[in-house]
Design a protein around this motif. Structure first.
Motif, PDB file in Angstrom:
ATOM      1  N   GLY A   3      50.195  59.814  36.025  1.00 25.30           N
ATOM      2  CA  GLY A   3      50.728  60.583  37.308  1.00 25.30           C
ATOM      3  C   GLY A   3      51.271  59.705  38.226  1.00 25.30           C
ATOM      4  O   GLY A   3      51.849  58.532  37.818  1.00 25.30           O
ATOM      5  N   GLU A   4      51.375  60.239  39.423  1.00 24.61           N
ATOM      6  CA  GLU A   4      52.000  59.560  40.620  1.00 24.61           C
ATOM      7  C   GLU A   4      51.080  59.813  41.687  1.00 24.61           C
ATOM      8  O   GLU A   4      50.526  60.595  42.037  1.00 24.61           O
ATOM      9  N   VAL A   5      51.075  58.255  42.499  1.00 23.55           N
ATOM     10  CA  VAL A   5      50.455  58.313  43.684  1.00 23.55           C
ATOM     11  C   VAL A   5      51.042  58.998  44.987  1.00 23.55           C
ATOM     12  O   VAL A   5      52.216  58.873  45.228  1.00 23.55           O
ATOM     13  N   THR A   6      50.317  60.159  45.172  1.00 26.19           N
ATOM     14  CA  THR A   6      50.719  61.018  46.293  1.00 26.19           C
ATOM     15  C   THR A   6      50.296  60.714  47.796  1.00 26.19           C
ATOM     16  O   THR A   6      50.881  61.008  48.675  1.00 26.19           O
ATOM     17  N   GLY A   7      49.215  60.081  47.822  1.00 24.59           N
ATOM     18  CA  GLY A   7      48.805  59.783  49.108  1.00 24.59           C
ATOM     19  C   GLY A   7      47.695  58.425  48.984  1.00 24.59           C
ATOM     20  O   GLY A   7      47.044  58.361  47.906  1.00 24.59           O
ATOM     21  N   ILE A   8      47.827  57.825  50.010  1.00 24.53           N
ATOM     22  CA  ILE A   8      46.585  56.567  50.244  1.00 24.53           C
ATOM     23  C   ILE A   8      46.100  56.845  51.695  1.00 24.53           C
ATOM     24  O   ILE A   8      47.041  56.920  52.642  1.00 24.53           O
ATOM     25  N   ALA A   9      44.652  56.774  51.964  1.00 24.08           N
ATOM     26  CA  ALA A   9      44.253  56.826  53.399  1.00 24.08           C
ATOM     27  C   ALA A   9      43.071  56.149  53.455  1.00 24.08           C
ATOM     28  O   ALA A   9      42.483  55.771  52.517  1.00 24.08           O
ATOM     29  N   THR A  10      42.549  55.743  54.459  1.00 23.35           N
ATOM     30  CA  THR A  10      41.470  55.092  55.103  1.00 23.35           C
ATOM     31  C   THR A  10      40.410  56.411  55.797  1.00 23.35           C
ATOM     32  O   THR A  10      40.918  56.936  56.581  1.00 23.35           O
ATOM     33  N   VAL A  11      39.386  56.279  55.032  1.00 23.99           N
ATOM     34  CA  VAL A  11      38.496  57.391  55.706  1.00 23.99           C
ATOM     35  C   VAL A  11      37.160  56.657  56.314  1.00 23.99           C
ATOM     36  O   VAL A  11      36.529  55.899  55.505  1.00 23.99           O
ATOM     37  N   PRO A  12      36.931  57.012  57.574  1.00 24.50           N
ATOM     38  CA  PRO A  12      35.742  56.151  58.066  1.00 24.50           C
ATOM     39  C   PRO A  12      34.416  56.525  57.363  1.00 24.50           C
ATOM     40  O   PRO A  12      34.240  57.730  56.963  1.00 24.50           O
ATOM     41  N   GLY A  13      33.668  55.449  56.858  1.00 18.20           N
ATOM     42  CA  GLY A  13      32.673  55.679  56.105  1.00 18.20           C
ATOM     43  C   GLY A  13      32.792  55.619  54.676  1.00 18.20           C
ATOM     44  O   GLY A  13      31.739  55.796  53.900  1.00 18.20           O
ATOM     45  N   SER A  14      33.832  56.000  54.415  1.00 18.07           N
ATOM     46  CA  SER A  14      34.099  56.163  52.971  1.00 18.07           C
ATOM     47  C   SER A  14      35.240  55.306  52.160  1.00 18.07           C
ATOM     48  O   SER A  14      35.659  55.373  51.269  1.00 18.07           O
ATOM     49  N   GLY A  15      35.568  54.288  53.000  1.00 12.99           N
ATOM     50  CA  GLY A  15      36.556  53.117  52.619  1.00 12.99           C
ATOM     51  C   GLY A  15      37.910  53.656  52.337  1.00 12.99           C
ATOM     52  O   GLY A  15      38.183  54.832  53.072  1.00 12.99           O
ATOM     53  N   LYS A  16      38.540  53.401  51.404  1.00  9.40           N
ATOM     54  CA  LYS A  16      39.922  53.742  51.168  1.00  9.40           C
ATOM     55  C   LYS A  16      39.750  54.978  50.247  1.00  9.40           C
ATOM     56  O   LYS A  16      38.989  54.871  49.392  1.00  9.40           O
ATOM     57  N   LEU A  17      40.997  55.873  50.170  1.00 11.94           N
ATOM     58  CA  LEU A  17      41.295  56.753  49.136  1.00 11.94           C
ATOM     59  C   LEU A  17      42.495  56.846  48.663  1.00 11.94           C
ATOM     60  O   LEU A  17      43.435  56.327  49.208  1.00 11.94           O
ATOM     61  N   ILE A  18      42.487  57.237  47.163  1.00  9.59           N
ATOM     62  CA  ILE A  18      44.257  57.330  46.611  1.00  9.59           C
ATOM     63  C   ILE A  18      43.966  58.690  45.888  1.00  9.59           C
ATOM     64  O   ILE A  18      43.149  59.462  45.444  1.00  9.59           O
ATOM     65  N   ILE A  19      44.859  59.330  46.273  1.00 11.69           N
ATOM     66  CA  ILE A  19      45.272  60.677  45.548  1.00 11.69           C
ATOM     67  C   ILE A  19      46.608  60.582  44.726  1.00 11.69           C
ATOM     68  O   ILE A  19      47.194  60.161  44.912  1.00 11.69           O
ATOM     69  N   ILE A  20      46.119  61.360  43.270  1.00  8.96           N
ATOM     70  CA  ILE A  20      47.157  61.122  42.167  1.00  8.96           C
ATOM     71  C   ILE A  20      47.515  62.578  41.659  1.00  8.96           C
ATOM     72  O   ILE A  20      46.477  63.018  41.447  1.00  8.96           O
ATOM     73  N   SER A  21      48.725  62.709  41.682  1.00 13.23           N
ATOM     74  CA  SER A  21      49.185  63.949  41.044  1.00 13.23           C
ATOM     75  C   SER A  21      49.410  63.870  39.440  1.00 13.23           C
ATOM     76  O   SER A  21      49.905  62.621  39.042  1.00 13.23           O
ATOM     77  N   HIS A  22      48.938  64.778  38.653  1.00 11.11           N
ATOM     78  CA  HIS A  22      48.964  64.666  37.125  1.00 11.11           C
ATOM     79  C   HIS A  22      49.406  65.971  36.873  1.00 11.11           C
ATOM     80  O   HIS A  22      48.653  67.025  36.119  1.00 11.11           O
ATOM     81  N   GLY A  23      50.693  66.410  37.523  1.00 14.32           N
ATOM     82  CA  GLY A  23      51.350  67.834  37.238  1.00 14.32           C
ATOM     83  C   GLY A  23      50.461  68.744  38.003  1.00 14.32           C
ATOM     84  O   GLY A  23      50.623  68.708  39.286  1.00 14.32           O
ATOM     85  N   GLU A  24      49.869  69.635  37.436  1.00 10.91           N
ATOM     86  CA  GLU A  24      48.868  70.690  38.430  1.00 10.91           C
ATOM     87  C   GLU A  24      48.009  70.389  38.663  1.00 10.91           C
ATOM     88  O   GLU A  24      47.283  71.274  39.407  1.00 10.91           O
ATOM     89  N   CYS A  25      47.208  69.209  38.378  1.00  9.50           N
ATOM     90  CA  CYS A  25      45.955  68.670  38.840  1.00  9.50           C
ATOM     91  C   CYS A  25      46.086  67.454  39.458  1.00  9.50           C
ATOM     92  O   CYS A  25      47.165  66.609  39.720  1.00  9.50           O
ATOM     93  N   LEU A  26      45.214  67.249  40.618  1.00 18.19           N
ATOM     94  CA  LEU A  26      45.105  66.117  41.443  1.00 18.19           C
ATOM     95  C   LEU A  26      43.893  65.459  41.238  1.00 18.19           C
ATOM     96  O   LEU A  26      42.810  66.026  40.978  1.00 18.19           O
ATOM     97  N   THR A  27      43.923  64.062  41.162  1.00 23.59           N
ATOM     98  CA  THR A  27      42.519  63.269  41.347  1.00 23.59           C
ATOM     99  C   THR A  27      42.514  62.525  42.824  1.00 23.59           C
ATOM    100  O   THR A  27      43.519  62.257  43.138  1.00 23.59           O
ATOM    101  N   VAL A  28      41.309  62.581  43.072  1.00 32.87           N
ATOM    102  CA  VAL A  28      40.932  61.914  44.477  1.00 32.87           C
ATOM    103  C   VAL A  28      39.887  60.943  44.172  1.00 32.87           C
ATOM    104  O   VAL A  28      38.727  61.090  43.627  1.00 32.87           O
ATOM    105  N   TYR A  29      40.260  59.479  44.549  1.00 30.72           N
ATOM    106  CA  TYR A  29      39.357  58.503  44.283  1.00 30.72           C
ATOM    107  C   TYR A  29      39.052  57.900  45.514  1.00 30.72           C
ATOM    108  O   TYR A  29      39.848  57.402  46.385  1.00 30.72           O
TER     109      TYR A  29
END
Length: 82
Positions: A3-29
């Motif tokens: 996939g391709e990394v489409t976003g990175i952010a910091t969420v208070p209380g949840s650390g950092k997050l990564i959003i990855i696009s896999h065509g028609e699906c997204l994964t959020v870690y």
């Protein structure tokens, strides 16, 4: 999946997050301590993308994973590599 990394952010209380696009699906870690990728990076299956926060109080690491297809949240257990 690849996939391709489409976003990175910091969420208070949840650390950092990564959003990855896999065509028609997204994964959020989230609940990540470190991130090894940047927005726009192409990633491959099983690639290390970061480290999970260690909770000293509970002596555990726990990553939050979401999988989305459009506006529908999917069960990630069905997608994990066994």
């Amino acid at each position: 999946f690849d996939g391709e990394v489409t976003g990175i952010a910091t969420v208070p209380g949840s650390g950092k997050l990564i959003i990855i696009s896999h065509g028609e699906c997204l994964t959020v870690y989230s609940n990540l301590n470190e991130v090894f990728v940047k927005q726009g990076d192409k990633i491959t299956t099983k690639q290390n993308i970061g480290t999970v926060i260690y909770d000293e109080g509970e002596s555990k690491t726990e990553m939050h994973l979401e999988i989305w297809k459009g506006q529908t949240k999917l069960d990630p257990e069905l997608w994990l590599y066994k």
